[in-house]
Write a protein that holds these residues in place. Structure first.
Motif, PDB file in Angstrom:
ATOM      1  N   GLU A  87      -3.292   1.039   1.817  1.00 47.07           N
ATOM      2  CA  GLU A  87      -2.586   0.591   0.821  1.00 47.07           C
ATOM      3  C   GLU A  87      -1.838   1.340   0.037  1.00 47.07           C
ATOM      4  O   GLU A  87      -0.611   1.390  -0.508  1.00 47.07           O
ATOM      5  CB  GLU A  87      -3.516  -0.331  -0.335  1.00 47.07           C
ATOM      6  N   ARG A 144       1.259   2.354   2.567  1.00 45.57           N
ATOM      7  CA  ARG A 144       2.310   1.386   2.882  1.00 45.57           C
ATOM      8  C   ARG A 144       3.216   1.598   4.164  1.00 45.57           C
ATOM      9  O   ARG A 144       4.428   1.725   3.902  1.00 45.57           O
ATOM     10  CB  ARG A 144       3.030   1.313   1.611  1.00 45.57           C
ATOM     11  N   TYR A 178      -4.440  -5.836   8.303  1.00 45.14           N
ATOM     12  CA  TYR A 178      -3.486  -5.398   7.257  1.00 45.14           C
ATOM     13  C   TYR A 178      -2.032  -5.696   7.532  1.00 45.14           C
ATOM     14  O   TYR A 178      -1.293  -6.151   6.682  1.00 45.14           O
ATOM     15  CB  TYR A 178      -3.544  -3.683   7.380  1.00 45.14           C
ATOM     16  N   GLU A 197      -1.409  -9.455   6.629  1.00 45.33           N
ATOM     17  CA  GLU A 197      -1.328  -9.433   5.201  1.00 45.33           C
ATOM     18  C   GLU A 197       0.033  -8.897   4.627  1.00 45.33           C
ATOM     19  O   GLU A 197       0.548  -9.613   3.615  1.00 45.33           O
ATOM     20  CB  GLU A 197      -2.619  -8.820   4.603  1.00 45.33           C
ATOM     21  N   HIS A 198       0.464  -7.851   5.258  1.00 38.74           N
ATOM     22  CA  HIS A 198       1.643  -7.086   4.621  1.00 38.74           C
ATOM     23  C   HIS A 198       2.932  -7.589   5.488  1.00 38.74           C
ATOM     24  O   HIS A 198       4.020  -7.008   5.230  1.00 38.74           O
ATOM     25  CB  HIS A 198       1.400  -5.835   4.588  1.00 38.74           C
TER      26      HIS A 198
END
Ligand SMILES: NC(=O)c1ccc[n+]([C@@H]2O[C@H](COP(=O)([O-])OP(=O)(O)OC[C@H]3O[C@@H](n4cnc5c(N)ncnc54)[C@H](OP(=O)(O)O)[C@@H]3O)[C@@H](O)[C@H]2O)c1
Length: 257
Positions: free
Chosen positions: A48, A51, A72, A75-76
């Protein structure tokens, strides 16, 4: 553009990193001694904070790490590329192996990769799973066919090479370029990257061509028939140039017996 590349201390990832840097991509790695990949909360917090815009998971690590990266990426909504292997396929039934063929690996490494493939595709359906063959490079240490044959010669006084094995294999520079292309223009699901897919050279021919091109006069090549497998990863299209574009002697031995 920030690319997280795992496995940067390994064989192939540094070649991908060089290729990415040449395209102006900012590559950074995962320092496993600073953030343990199996510490889920620390790993998630680190991700997180970092990024990444893209993730290339080239390290061999736990299945849990693969799942965490896939979650991850999902989700991103960032591209995720995972390097799998031709070893997800056993030699019976024989290849060439297509993307949708049953992955019936019998050995622990192939089974581990199959498990990673499964958790990644469940957790992140848009992830790209690139199955690759044995990598070749003039100098890169690690799991590298050319250097492995050097070691066989040094240890056993010969290079035993089966005419009954048609390996999946590619030069690392070519694989790296193909992997980078897949990160920049992702293709969801499994993809095959194999420079021998169409030409079908056997291992003895490849060993002789490597001997010639890389001037390994000291190699004594012993032709055998002891490993029988058409291991080629078929159906990948033109992601990599054929082996004969790197190994000139193979231009005259296409698919020989
Ligand atoms: N080389 C080949 O011929 C070939 C063929 C088919 C498939 N592949 C696949 O392509 C990928 C890259 O191959 P490679 O040859 O570069 O692999 P490699 O040289 O074995 O490097 C793998 C890297 O994974 C990390 N690693 C090692 N043990 C680990 C552990 N227990 N837990 C977490 N991470 C660990 C290390 O990187 P860090 O220290 O930087 O974390 C290591 O340098 C791998 O997934 C491999 O299975 C390679």
């Amino acid at each position: 553009m920030k690319l997280l590349l795992t496995g940067l201390n390994g064989t192939l990832a540094p070649v991908v990193a060089r290729s990415a840097a040449a395209h102006g991509i900012n590559v950074f790695g995962w320092n496993r001694s600073a953030v343990a990949p199996d510490d889920a909360s620390a790993s998630r917090a680190w991700l997180e904070a970092q990024r990444p815009d893209m993730i290339g998971h080239l390290a061999v690590g736990s299945v849990g790490w693969a799942r965490l990266l896939a979650q991850y990426a999902e989700e991103h909504a960032v591209p995720l590329l995972f390097t799998s292997t031709a070893m997800v396929f056993h030699n019976v039934p024989d290849g060439p192996h297509l993307v949708g063929d049953e992955r019936n690996a019998q050995d622990p490494y192939g089974q581990y990769k199959r498990e990673c493939e499964d958790v990644i595709s469940i957790s992140c359906p848009h992830a790209c799973i690139a199955r690759i063959g044995w990598q070749i490079d003039p100098s890169q240490p690690g799991n590298n066919m050319l250097l492995a044959l050097d070691q066989w010669q040094a240890k056993e006084g010969r290079v035993a090479a089966s005419t009954a094995w048609r390996p999946a294999c590619s030069f690392m520079e070519d694989t790296a370029a193909a992997l980078l292309n897949l990160l920049r223009a992702p293709v969801p699901g499994a993809t095959h990257i194999d420079s021998n897919a169409d030409e079908g050279h056997n291992f003895a021919s490849i060993a002789r061509a490597l001997k010639h091109v890389f001037e390994r006069e000291a190699w004594t090549i012993l032709q055998t028939e002891d490993y029988v497998h058409d291991q080629r990863l078929a159906g990948g299209g033109a992601l990599v140039a054929p082996l004969s574009s790197r190994l000139q002697p193979l231009k005259h031995t296409r698919g020989d017996a």
